[in-house]
Scaffold this motif. Structure first.
Motif, PDB file in Angstrom:
ATOM      1  N   GLU A 168      19.308  21.132 -24.998  1.00 14.18           N
ATOM      2  CA  GLU A 168      19.038  20.408 -23.305  1.00 14.18           C
ATOM      3  C   GLU A 168      18.147  21.365 -22.494  1.00 14.18           C
ATOM      4  OE1 GLU A 168      18.565  17.020 -22.725  1.00 14.18           O
ATOM      5  OE2 GLU A 168      19.071  16.477 -25.076  1.00 14.18           O
ATOM      6  N   LYS A 169      19.155  22.055 -21.917  1.00 18.47           N
ATOM      7  CA  LYS A 169      18.879  22.857 -20.854  1.00 18.47           C
ATOM      8  C   LYS A 169      19.838  24.147 -21.248  1.00 18.47           C
ATOM      9  CE  LYS A 169      17.025  24.307 -16.505  1.00 18.47           C
ATOM     10  NZ  LYS A 169      15.179  24.593 -16.674  1.00 18.47           N
ATOM     11  N   PRO A 170      19.086  24.944 -21.300  1.00 22.85           N
ATOM     12  CA  PRO A 170      20.011  26.533 -22.020  1.00 22.85           C
ATOM     13  C   PRO A 170      20.453  26.850 -21.153  1.00 22.85           C
ATOM     14  CG  PRO A 170      17.811  27.189 -22.490  1.00 22.85           C
ATOM     15  CD  PRO A 170      17.936  25.395 -21.562  1.00 22.85           C
ATOM     16  N   ASP A 171      22.027  27.239 -21.486  1.00 21.48           N
ATOM     17  CA  ASP A 171      22.762  27.802 -20.451  1.00 21.48           C
ATOM     18  C   ASP A 171      22.214  29.575 -20.307  1.00 21.48           C
ATOM     19  OD1 ASP A 171      26.215  28.392 -21.823  1.00 21.48           O
ATOM     20  OD2 ASP A 171      24.125  29.274 -22.012  1.00 21.48           O
ATOM     21  N   GLU A 172      22.683  30.052 -18.893  1.00 19.64           N
ATOM     22  CA  GLU A 172      21.400  31.411 -18.512  1.00 19.64           C
ATOM     23  C   GLU A 172      21.761  32.771 -19.795  1.00 19.64           C
ATOM     24  OE1 GLU A 172      20.642  35.187 -15.171  1.00 19.64           O
ATOM     25  OE2 GLU A 172      21.442  32.280 -14.858  1.00 19.64           O
ATOM     26  N   PHE A 173      23.111  32.368 -20.964  1.00 17.94           N
ATOM     27  CA  PHE A 173      23.952  33.111 -21.477  1.00 17.94           C
ATOM     28  C   PHE A 173      23.102  33.034 -22.821  1.00 17.94           C
ATOM     29  CE2 PHE A 173      26.962  34.094 -25.489  1.00 17.94           C
ATOM     30  CZ  PHE A 173      26.516  34.989 -25.289  1.00 17.94           C
ATOM     31  N   TRP A 174      23.104  31.816 -22.873  1.00 12.89           N
ATOM     32  CA  TRP A 174      22.670  31.297 -24.800  1.00 12.89           C
ATOM     33  C   TRP A 174      20.650  32.114 -23.810  1.00 12.89           C
ATOM     34  CZ3 TRP A 174      17.794  28.880 -25.438  1.00 12.89           C
ATOM     35  CH2 TRP A 174      17.736  28.433 -27.193  1.00 12.89           C
ATOM     36  N   ALA A 175      19.579  31.790 -23.326  1.00 13.94           N
ATOM     37  CA  ALA A 175      19.248  31.743 -23.272  1.00 13.94           C
ATOM     38  C   ALA A 175      18.602  33.967 -23.367  1.00 13.94           C
ATOM     39  CB  ALA A 175      18.172  31.818 -21.438  1.00 13.94           C
ATOM     40  N   GLN A 176      19.465  34.288 -22.629  1.00 14.88           N
ATOM     41  CA  GLN A 176      19.517  35.884 -22.882  1.00 14.88           C
ATOM     42  C   GLN A 176      19.829  36.406 -24.320  1.00 14.88           C
ATOM     43  OE1 GLN A 176      20.177  37.954 -19.062  1.00 14.88           O
ATOM     44  NE2 GLN A 176      19.833  39.645 -19.815  1.00 14.88           N
ATOM     45  N   GLU A 177      21.059  35.525 -24.324  1.00 21.51           N
ATOM     46  CA  GLU A 177      20.969  36.135 -26.614  1.00 21.51           C
ATOM     47  C   GLU A 177      19.876  36.113 -26.506  1.00 21.51           C
ATOM     48  OE1 GLU A 177      23.949  38.018 -28.152  1.00 21.51           O
ATOM     49  OE2 GLU A 177      23.723  37.625 -25.536  1.00 21.51           O
ATOM     50  N   GLN A 178      19.206  34.287 -27.246  1.00 18.41           N
ATOM     51  CA  GLN A 178      17.651  34.153 -26.979  1.00 18.41           C
ATOM     52  C   GLN A 178      16.874  35.694 -27.005  1.00 18.41           C
ATOM     53  OE1 GLN A 178      17.650  32.536 -30.258  1.00 18.41           O
ATOM     54  NE2 GLN A 178      20.048  32.477 -30.212  1.00 18.41           N
ATOM     55  N   MET A 179      16.749  35.606 -26.054  1.00 17.83           N
ATOM     56  CA  MET A 179      15.469  36.092 -25.522  1.00 17.83           C
ATOM     57  C   MET A 179      16.171  38.530 -26.338  1.00 17.83           C
ATOM     58  SD  MET A 179      13.648  35.276 -23.637  1.00 17.83           S
ATOM     59  CE  MET A 179      12.517  36.738 -22.176  1.00 17.83           C
ATOM     60  N   ASN A 180      17.128  38.609 -26.363  1.00 18.64           N
ATOM     61  CA  ASN A 180      17.187  39.931 -26.555  1.00 18.64           C
ATOM     62  C   ASN A 180      17.387  39.510 -27.995  1.00 18.64           C
ATOM     63  OD1 ASN A 180      18.262  41.824 -24.926  1.00 18.64           O
ATOM     64  ND2 ASN A 180      20.200  40.117 -24.743  1.00 18.64           N
ATOM     65  N   ILE A 181      17.259  38.860 -28.545  1.00 19.32           N
ATOM     66  CA  ILE A 181      17.023  39.147 -29.910  1.00 19.32           C
ATOM     67  C   ILE A 181      15.529  38.750 -30.444  1.00 19.32           C
ATOM     68  CG2 ILE A 181      16.978  37.326 -32.677  1.00 19.32           C
ATOM     69  CD1 ILE A 181      19.775  36.385 -31.430  1.00 19.32           C
ATOM     70  N   PHE A 182      14.943  38.029 -29.489  1.00 21.91           N
ATOM     71  CA  PHE A 182      13.631  38.227 -29.653  1.00 21.91           C
ATOM     72  C   PHE A 182      13.227  39.341 -29.169  1.00 21.91           C
ATOM     73  CE2 PHE A 182       9.058  36.909 -28.526  1.00 21.91           C
ATOM     74  CZ  PHE A 182       8.414  36.299 -29.841  1.00 21.91           C
ATOM     75  N   ILE A 183      13.101  39.698 -27.979  1.00 22.52           N
ATOM     76  CA  ILE A 183      12.590  40.433 -27.968  1.00 22.52           C
ATOM     77  C   ILE A 183      13.162  42.303 -28.191  1.00 22.52           C
ATOM     78  CG2 ILE A 183      12.007  42.248 -25.750  1.00 22.52           C
ATOM     79  CD1 ILE A 183      12.010  39.614 -23.725  1.00 22.52           C
ATOM     80  N   ALA A 184      13.471  42.086 -29.148  1.00 20.52           N
ATOM     81  CA  ALA A 184      14.006  43.611 -29.716  1.00 20.52           C
ATOM     82  C   ALA A 184      13.409  43.638 -30.516  1.00 20.52           C
ATOM     83  CB  ALA A 184      15.419  43.736 -30.152  1.00 20.52           C
ATOM     84  N   GLY A 185      13.393  42.195 -31.748  1.00 19.26           N
ATOM     85  CA  GLY A 185      12.497  42.788 -33.368  1.00 19.26           C
ATOM     86  C   GLY A 185      10.528  42.626 -32.921  1.00 19.26           C
TER      87      GLY A 185
END
Length: 111
Positions: free
Chosen positions: A30-47
């Motif tokens: 639904e609405k991601p919590d900040e931790f989830w968003a941060q993790e997804q951002m780290n994974i996506f941007i790292a690659g």
């Protein structure tokens, strides 16, 4: 060798499926919590540091669409413009790390 090619294909398949799930909204969040968003951002941007930089500089593209999807941005066009306008605040140096880029984008998204 064969092992590295197999690993690359496997990684690409996992990443592409994950990217599809993120951008198509099939991750069942639904609405991601900040931790989830941060993790997804780290994974996506790292690659994808180079692609993210190019897309932010242009203010458009799959990378910024993915970032907007991860962060559940409602006004995507305004967000893309905001990222583009803040490029120098996101990619602060040539040696900027993906975690710094994520942090900078998250700060902009909150503003």
């Amino acid at each position: 060798g064969l092992m590295s090619q197999t690993a690359a294909v496997t990684t690409n398949m996992i990443f592409c499926n994950g990217l599809f799930a993120i951008t198509s909204g099939t991750l069942d969040a639904e609405k991601p919590d900040e931790f989830w968003a941060q993790e997804q951002m780290n994974i996506f941007i790292a690659g994808n540091m180079d692609n993210v930089a190019k897309d932010i500089a242009m203010g458009n593209g799959e990378a910024v669409d993915t970032i907007a999807a991860i962060l559940k941005v409602e006004d995507k066009e305004a967000f893309k413009t905001q990222l583009q306008d803040n490029f120098a605040n996101i990619y602060t140096t040539n040696e900027v790390t993906h975690t710094e880029v994520v942090s900078n984008i998250m700060d902009i998204a909150k503003s």
